[in-house]
Design a protein around this motif. Sequence first.
Motif, PDB file in Angstrom:
ATOM      1  N   SER A  87      -3.259 -89.158  35.033  1.00 39.13           N
ATOM      2  CA  SER A  87      -4.342 -88.152  34.830  1.00 39.13           C
ATOM      3  C   SER A  87      -4.369 -87.164  36.004  1.00 39.13           C
ATOM      4  CB  SER A  87      -5.810 -88.635  34.456  1.00 39.13           C
ATOM      5  OG  SER A  87      -5.679 -89.299  33.261  1.00 39.13           O
ATOM      6  N   LYS A  88      -3.632 -87.486  37.165  1.00 33.75           N
ATOM      7  CA  LYS A  88      -3.697 -86.537  38.295  1.00 33.75           C
ATOM      8  C   LYS A  88      -3.257 -85.237  38.290  1.00 33.75           C
ATOM      9  CE  LYS A  88      -2.732 -86.564  43.520  1.00 33.75           C
ATOM     10  NZ  LYS A  88      -4.346 -86.441  43.843  1.00 33.75           N
ATOM     11  N   VAL A  89      -2.213 -84.879  37.657  1.00 33.78           N
ATOM     12  CA  VAL A  89      -1.424 -83.841  37.287  1.00 33.78           C
ATOM     13  C   VAL A  89      -1.457 -83.363  35.902  1.00 33.78           C
ATOM     14  CG1 VAL A  89       0.645 -82.387  37.858  1.00 33.78           C
ATOM     15  CG2 VAL A  89      -0.038 -83.949  39.374  1.00 33.78           C
ATOM     16  N   SER A  90      -1.615 -82.022  35.671  1.00 35.01           N
ATOM     17  CA  SER A  90      -1.592 -81.734  34.286  1.00 35.01           C
ATOM     18  C   SER A  90      -0.645 -80.765  34.022  1.00 35.01           C
ATOM     19  CB  SER A  90      -3.189 -80.744  33.884  1.00 35.01           C
ATOM     20  OG  SER A  90      -2.893 -79.859  34.885  1.00 35.01           O
ATOM     21  N   PHE A  91       0.029 -80.079  34.744  1.00 35.82           N
ATOM     22  CA  PHE A  91       0.902 -79.005  34.518  1.00 35.82           C
ATOM     23  C   PHE A  91       1.635 -78.840  35.907  1.00 35.82           C
ATOM     24  CE2 PHE A  91       2.541 -74.832  34.439  1.00 35.82           C
ATOM     25  CZ  PHE A  91       3.342 -74.675  33.294  1.00 35.82           C
ATOM     26  N   VAL A  92       3.044 -78.939  35.740  1.00 38.55           N
ATOM     27  CA  VAL A  92       4.038 -78.704  36.792  1.00 38.55           C
ATOM     28  C   VAL A  92       4.796 -77.518  36.623  1.00 38.55           C
ATOM     29  CG1 VAL A  92       5.586 -79.699  38.413  1.00 38.55           C
ATOM     30  CG2 VAL A  92       3.772 -81.214  37.518  1.00 38.55           C
ATOM     31  N   VAL A 103     -17.328 -65.999  37.466  1.00 36.04           N
ATOM     32  CA  VAL A 103     -18.732 -66.761  36.676  1.00 36.04           C
ATOM     33  C   VAL A 103     -18.334 -67.984  36.164  1.00 36.04           C
ATOM     34  CG1 VAL A 103     -17.830 -65.589  34.617  1.00 36.04           C
ATOM     35  CG2 VAL A 103     -20.246 -66.067  34.959  1.00 36.04           C
ATOM     36  N   LEU A 104     -17.120 -68.425  35.950  1.00 40.09           N
ATOM     37  CA  LEU A 104     -16.899 -69.753  35.381  1.00 40.09           C
ATOM     38  C   LEU A 104     -17.076 -70.767  36.666  1.00 40.09           C
ATOM     39  CD1 LEU A 104     -15.662 -68.364  32.996  1.00 40.09           C
ATOM     40  CD2 LEU A 104     -13.941 -70.143  32.846  1.00 40.09           C
ATOM     41  N   LYS A 105     -16.618 -70.321  37.631  1.00 42.95           N
ATOM     42  CA  LYS A 105     -16.645 -71.434  39.096  1.00 42.95           C
ATOM     43  C   LYS A 105     -18.161 -71.175  39.300  1.00 42.95           C
ATOM     44  CE  LYS A 105     -14.984 -72.466  43.253  1.00 42.95           C
ATOM     45  NZ  LYS A 105     -13.788 -71.932  44.347  1.00 42.95           N
ATOM     46  N   TYR A 106     -18.896 -70.324  39.151  1.00 46.11           N
ATOM     47  CA  TYR A 106     -20.424 -70.230  39.461  1.00 46.11           C
ATOM     48  C   TYR A 106     -21.254 -71.250  38.542  1.00 46.11           C
ATOM     49  CZ  TYR A 106     -25.066 -68.307  39.179  1.00 46.11           C
ATOM     50  OH  TYR A 106     -26.572 -67.963  39.295  1.00 46.11           O
ATOM     51  N   THR A 146     -15.636 -80.183  26.743  1.00 43.79           N
ATOM     52  CA  THR A 146     -14.306 -79.284  26.778  1.00 43.79           C
ATOM     53  C   THR A 146     -14.448 -78.301  27.947  1.00 43.79           C
ATOM     54  OG1 THR A 146     -14.186 -79.310  24.318  1.00 43.79           O
ATOM     55  CG2 THR A 146     -12.937 -77.681  25.351  1.00 43.79           C
ATOM     56  N   PHE A 147     -15.348 -77.749  28.320  1.00 45.81           N
ATOM     57  CA  PHE A 147     -15.335 -76.766  29.549  1.00 45.81           C
ATOM     58  C   PHE A 147     -15.124 -77.687  30.584  1.00 45.81           C
ATOM     59  CE2 PHE A 147     -17.979 -74.964  32.803  1.00 45.81           C
ATOM     60  CZ  PHE A 147     -17.474 -73.710  32.852  1.00 45.81           C
ATOM     61  N   ASN A 148     -15.510 -78.720  30.788  1.00 46.32           N
ATOM     62  CA  ASN A 148     -15.220 -79.433  32.105  1.00 46.32           C
ATOM     63  C   ASN A 148     -14.037 -80.138  32.215  1.00 46.32           C
ATOM     64  OD1 ASN A 148     -18.013 -79.383  33.171  1.00 46.32           O
ATOM     65  ND2 ASN A 148     -18.575 -81.223  32.001  1.00 46.32           N
ATOM     66  N   ASN A 149     -13.209 -80.452  30.882  1.00 49.80           N
ATOM     67  CA  ASN A 149     -11.832 -80.817  30.974  1.00 49.80           C
ATOM     68  C   ASN A 149     -11.154 -79.593  31.111  1.00 49.80           C
ATOM     69  OD1 ASN A 149     -12.566 -83.623  30.601  1.00 49.80           O
ATOM     70  ND2 ASN A 149     -12.356 -83.397  28.188  1.00 49.80           N
ATOM     71  N   PHE A 150     -11.377 -78.288  30.729  1.00 49.36           N
ATOM     72  CA  PHE A 150     -10.812 -77.334  31.159  1.00 49.36           C
ATOM     73  C   PHE A 150     -10.612 -77.104  32.681  1.00 49.36           C
ATOM     74  CE2 PHE A 150     -11.449 -73.006  32.807  1.00 49.36           C
ATOM     75  CZ  PHE A 150     -10.294 -72.230  32.394  1.00 49.36           C
ATOM     76  N   PHE A 151     -11.776 -77.398  33.354  1.00 49.87           N
ATOM     77  CA  PHE A 151     -11.514 -77.268  34.783  1.00 49.87           C
ATOM     78  C   PHE A 151     -10.768 -78.346  35.296  1.00 49.87           C
ATOM     79  CE2 PHE A 151     -14.867 -74.078  35.047  1.00 49.87           C
ATOM     80  CZ  PHE A 151     -14.461 -73.246  36.396  1.00 49.87           C
ATOM     81  N   LYS A 152     -10.760 -79.604  34.744  1.00 45.38           N
ATOM     82  CA  LYS A 152      -9.704 -80.781  35.266  1.00 45.38           C
ATOM     83  C   LYS A 152      -8.355 -80.503  35.075  1.00 45.38           C
ATOM     84  CE  LYS A 152      -9.169 -85.791  34.378  1.00 45.38           C
ATOM     85  NZ  LYS A 152      -9.663 -86.810  33.519  1.00 45.38           N
ATOM     86  N   PHE A 153      -8.230 -79.807  33.973  1.00 49.03           N
ATOM     87  CA  PHE A 153      -6.757 -79.115  33.699  1.00 49.03           C
ATOM     88  C   PHE A 153      -6.391 -78.245  34.796  1.00 49.03           C
ATOM     89  CE2 PHE A 153      -3.275 -76.738  32.162  1.00 49.03           C
ATOM     90  CZ  PHE A 153      -2.374 -77.403  31.579  1.00 49.03           C
TER      91      PHE A 153
END
Length: 370
Positions: free
Chosen positions: A281-286, A158-161, A176-183
């Motif tokens: 800003s390309k990679v958020s978590f490795v 539903v989030l991707k929808y 914040t929702f959009n930046n969550f997806f960016k992460f």
Amino acid sequence: MLAKFKVSNFKSFNKDFLLDLTETNGYNFNSECIKNGIVNNILVYGHNGVGKSNLGLALFDIIEHLTDQNKNEKEYEIYLNAYNDSKYAEFYYEFLINSNKVIYEYKKADYKTIIYEKFSINGEDLVILDRNESNNAIIKFQGTETLKTTIDNQELSVLKYIRNNSILEENSVNTTFNNFFKFIDGMLFFRSLRNNMYLGLELGGRNALEDIVEKNNVKDFEQFLNEAGIECKLKAVEELDKKIIAFDFEDTYIPFEKACSHGTWALTLFYFWFQRIKEKSKVSFVFIDEFDAFYHHELSALIVKELKNIGVQFALTTHNTSIITNDLLRPDCYFLMNKNIIRSLSKSTSKELREAHNIEKMYKAGSFNV
């Protein structure tokens, strides 16, 4: 940033398995390892078979249903835990996004089938979908008032929808929702042990050496290898109408792939991904599984330092005890793991740990228990 993660009934994880990165200890050294009260640099230790690789796969399960990035369904063929009677795995993520506490929970029957989702920001539930009750979702974002809320496709998040079918109003919650997806889009898992595999960040396979040539990074790659202790000269040479990387032995050229060792090839793959990690800003978590399986201990420390300097949040699994040192990280960054629990060295002893302590020696002496 990732702050907490919990999983149950997934692969080797039977009951709730919690990774808590908010339990820091206020040490006054290596303060750059902690950001916003969250552990930014994580090294995970544990005996063979305790589930270190599965921890990475659990963390990156989210990639499948929220992104269009690279996936590897084969890694998830065995999904539910054999000892658990529940029919679905449960995942809980807590993030710090724009100084806001973001929680995303979901349940899956298998790698693709989503049973339940809940998304909240600062304690306010904004999305709830429980398919055990109905296929109707509760959606509270401003800009989704006319959005259809019945989602019959159990493989559709539903989030991707919402992300793909809404023009959200400009406000702090939606940002914040959009930046969550960016992460999530910027999460990267890779390893060079057993087989080369990666999850997230990009879509499709790339040849590491071809990528280095195309980006005109051959000399930079040569310098990287020399700094890592591998003395060599490299050159891009023509072979069958394309350029390849070769070792340069005073005008005698040997193709890199044919002459490099396992350790050098592991470094090549790290260099390939490190070029992306360095992009702002390309990679958020490795998450790098068995990151130094082919490295000398000095090289292992160098890789950790390079990642620290970039500032990206990372988690590395390893068996190398020589890098358990306060010169590199700090006791709340080294995590010990068994099949039931994972926690930092600082939370695994009643002793007060100080910068002068030889924590590797203490680890080998059995001073820490999980």
